[in-house]
Write a protein that holds these residues in place. Structure first.
Motif, PDB file in Angstrom:
ATOM      1  N   LEU A   1     -17.176  -9.459   2.139  1.00  0.00           N
ATOM      2  CA  LEU A   1     -16.464  -8.767   3.218  1.00  0.00           C
ATOM      3  C   LEU A   1     -16.418  -7.261   2.955  1.00  0.00           C
ATOM      4  O   LEU A   1     -16.511  -6.453   3.890  1.00  0.00           O
ATOM      5  CB  LEU A   1     -15.055  -9.317   3.366  1.00  0.00           C
ATOM      6  CG  LEU A   1     -14.944 -10.788   3.772  1.00  0.00           C
ATOM      7  CD1 LEU A   1     -13.473 -11.198   3.842  1.00  0.00           C
ATOM      8  CD2 LEU A   1     -15.627 -11.033   5.113  1.00  0.00           C
ATOM      9  N   ILE A   2     -16.259  -6.872   1.691  1.00  0.00           N
ATOM     10  CA  ILE A   2     -16.274  -5.450   1.342  1.00  0.00           C
ATOM     11  C   ILE A   2     -17.643  -4.854   1.628  1.00  0.00           C
ATOM     12  O   ILE A   2     -17.770  -3.784   2.235  1.00  0.00           O
ATOM     13  CB  ILE A   2     -15.894  -5.234  -0.136  1.00  0.00           C
ATOM     14  CG1 ILE A   2     -14.462  -5.713  -0.404  1.00  0.00           C
ATOM     15  CG2 ILE A   2     -16.050  -3.760  -0.514  1.00  0.00           C
ATOM     16  CD1 ILE A   2     -14.060  -5.638  -1.860  1.00  0.00           C
ATOM     17  N   ALA A   3     -18.689  -5.540   1.175  1.00  0.00           N
ATOM     18  CA  ALA A   3     -20.049  -5.056   1.404  1.00  0.00           C
ATOM     19  C   ALA A   3     -20.353  -4.979   2.902  1.00  0.00           C
ATOM     20  O   ALA A   3     -20.992  -4.027   3.374  1.00  0.00           O
ATOM     21  CB  ALA A   3     -21.051  -5.956   0.694  1.00  0.00           C
ATOM     22  N   SER A   4     -19.887  -5.966   3.653  1.00  0.00           N
ATOM     23  CA  SER A   4     -20.110  -5.969   5.104  1.00  0.00           C
ATOM     24  C   SER A   4     -19.405  -4.793   5.764  1.00  0.00           C
ATOM     25  O   SER A   4     -19.961  -4.120   6.640  1.00  0.00           O
ATOM     26  CB  SER A   4     -19.619  -7.281   5.717  1.00  0.00           C
ATOM     27  OG  SER A   4     -20.350  -8.388   5.236  1.00  0.00           O
ATOM     28  N   ALA A   5     -18.171  -4.529   5.329  1.00  0.00           N
ATOM     29  CA  ALA A   5     -17.409  -3.426   5.911  1.00  0.00           C
ATOM     30  C   ALA A   5     -18.043  -2.082   5.558  1.00  0.00           C
ATOM     31  O   ALA A   5     -18.132  -1.178   6.401  1.00  0.00           O
ATOM     32  CB  ALA A   5     -15.968  -3.474   5.421  1.00  0.00           C
TER      33      ALA A   5
ATOM     34  N   ASP B   1     -15.185  -4.059 -11.448  1.00  0.00           N
ATOM     35  CA  ASP B   1     -16.644  -4.085 -11.404  1.00  0.00           C
ATOM     36  C   ASP B   1     -17.131  -4.696 -10.100  1.00  0.00           C
ATOM     37  O   ASP B   1     -18.100  -4.212  -9.495  1.00  0.00           O
ATOM     38  CB  ASP B   1     -17.174  -4.874 -12.605  1.00  0.00           C
ATOM     39  CG  ASP B   1     -18.689  -4.813 -12.706  1.00  0.00           C
ATOM     40  OD1 ASP B   1     -19.252  -3.705 -12.579  1.00  0.00           O
ATOM     41  OD2 ASP B   1     -19.314  -5.871 -12.915  1.00  0.00           O
ATOM     42  N   LEU B   2     -16.451  -5.743  -9.643  1.00  0.00           N
ATOM     43  CA  LEU B   2     -16.864  -6.405  -8.408  1.00  0.00           C
ATOM     44  C   LEU B   2     -16.661  -5.491  -7.203  1.00  0.00           C
ATOM     45  O   LEU B   2     -17.534  -5.411  -6.326  1.00  0.00           O
ATOM     46  CB  LEU B   2     -16.078  -7.704  -8.221  1.00  0.00           C
ATOM     47  CG  LEU B   2     -16.404  -8.508  -6.963  1.00  0.00           C
ATOM     48  CD1 LEU B   2     -17.886  -8.903  -6.937  1.00  0.00           C
ATOM     49  CD2 LEU B   2     -15.517  -9.745  -6.868  1.00  0.00           C
ATOM     50  N   VAL B   3     -15.544  -4.802  -7.141  1.00  0.00           N
ATOM     51  CA  VAL B   3     -15.294  -3.900  -6.016  1.00  0.00           C
ATOM     52  C   VAL B   3     -16.330  -2.772  -6.008  1.00  0.00           C
ATOM     53  O   VAL B   3     -16.884  -2.422  -4.960  1.00  0.00           O
ATOM     54  CB  VAL B   3     -13.870  -3.329  -6.069  1.00  0.00           C
ATOM     55  CG1 VAL B   3     -13.669  -2.287  -4.967  1.00  0.00           C
ATOM     56  CG2 VAL B   3     -12.836  -4.433  -5.927  1.00  0.00           C
TER      57      VAL B   3
END
Length: 386
Positions: free
Chosen positions: A333-337, A366-368
């Motif tokens: 969802l972060i990558a999509s946004a 790290d993931l964010v």
């Protein structure tokens, strides 16, 4: 200077870095004051005093005197404002008393007034965080590091009707819950753990209720109208005080970085770690437009959701056997946004490669960072081309 008057029984003044309530009629007072604290019915003043600047105020002994010799402290402070120290209860803070916020709530003839100063940036803590010191027969013993002098939420609470001693204690719990609810909504970070702050390590209160009124309150819990008014007044005053003192507002928390501060993230490390995962041109573009990317509401909501899910695993609400799948889903969802393009869990897993989720804060950060980089790398790739 007099700055307020309430129910013909209290005058509010500000003088010499002190904001004080002069009780013109007898009040029952419950306070955290070291000298005249506890339950009293003979006080004429309650006040909040700025004893130092929030940072780098060296060569100034008021904070130390306040802890080691409360009587001397109150004599020194009260005399400046013409207050009889033996008839007063004091609160101490590093916050600017010119930033005190005043909120008033009423129902029929019942009035509640909250006067609050607040700082939470340097001393926010969560109930149950590791302590900084303990008491011994030899005196105070520092465990690892001394607590910072700055970062305190202080509230003077005025009530125009009589409240019994037990109900005053109940009122103090409602004040505490109201404070914690504000900090939760603002996601204010603890400086001693990775949790959300529930207060600071030096919060203080003073509650004064007028004695001898025709109505006597024997409870102040959240079911009572008195409890409701206390909660509303404290919340309103605290929101305003945090804004005035440090600009901490709901709008200021609309930031991906703000959601990560309690895990040790900084702006420089956040930007640099994302730059390292981007081609040079995209890295320069990201850094130049960091403000926009950081405050984008859709991206912030995705980061907030990921952090909240991570909290659920920390609190054992969700089984840890599902952490990898759940976190990958939130990261997509972060990558999509960030990219403006839909990305599913499977594609995100492929792009992350060997990354594995864990309950360590470093894994979360790290993931964010990776999610931002994956999304931003795709944001303008092949878009609007012939």
């Amino acid at each position: 200077m007099k700055i307020g008057e309430y129910y013909e029984s209290v005058e509010l003044h500000r003088k010499e870095k002190i904001i004080y309530a002069q009780l013109l009629k007898p009040h029952r007072v419950l306070s955290t004051c070291r000298l005249n604290g506890g339950l009293r019915e003979d006080l004429e003043f309650i006040y909040n005093h700025q004893s130092c600047e929030p940072r780098a105020h060296l060569g100034h002994d008021l904070c130390e005197v306040a802890v080691k010799d409360p009587a001397r402290y109150q004599r020194r402070i009260a005399s400046k404002a013409g207050i009889e120290y033996g008839k007063s209860a004091s609160l101490g803070t590093a916050a600017n008393v010119n930033n005190a916020a005043i909120a008033r709530e009423s129902h029929r003839d019942l009035q509640v007034v909250a006067i609050t100063t607040a700082g939470v940036g340097g001393n926010g803590g969560r109930a149950g965080d590791p302590a900084s010191y303990y008491a011994s027969e030899e005196g105070t013993v520092i465990i690892e590091r001394a607590p910072p002098p700055a970062g305190t939420i202080n509230t003077l609470l005025l009530i125009n009707q009589e409240v019994t001693p037990g109900a005053l204690v109940a009122a103090s719990t409602v004040m505490t819950e109201a404070k914690s609810s504000v900090l939760q909504e603002l996601m204010a970070p603890s400086r001693y753990s990775q949790g959300i702050a529930t207060g600071t390590g030096t919060d203080q209160i003073a509650i004064a209720s007028l004695i001898g009124t025709s109505i006597q309150h024997t409870d102040a819990n959240k079911h009572s109208k008195l409890g409701e008014l206390i909660g509303k007044a404290v919340r309103t005053a605290l929101f305003q005080a945090l804004n005035l003192q440090s600009g901490l507002t709901p709008d200021a928390r609309r930031s991906s970085l703000a959601q990560l501060l309690r895990f040790g993230e900084t702006q420089s490390s956040f930007i640099e770690s994302i730059r390292e995962r981007l081609p040079e041109e995209a890295a320069d573009l990201f850094e130049a437009n960091f403000l926009s990317a950081n405050h984008d509401p859709v991206t912030v909501s995705a980061v907030q959701a990921l952090v909240h899910v991570w909290d659920q695993f920390q609190w054992s609400v969700l089984p840890r056997t599902c952490i990898h799948e759940a976190m990958i889903g939130q990261a997509s969802l972060i990558a999509s946004a960030a990219s403006g393009r839909e990305m599913g869990r499977e594609e995100m897993q492929k792009r992350l490669g060997s990354w594995r989720a864990s309950l360590h804060a470093s894994s979360l950060l790290d993931l964010v960072r990776r999610s931002f980089a994956i999304g931003y790398a795709l944001k303008w790739s092949g878009r609007f081309e012939d």
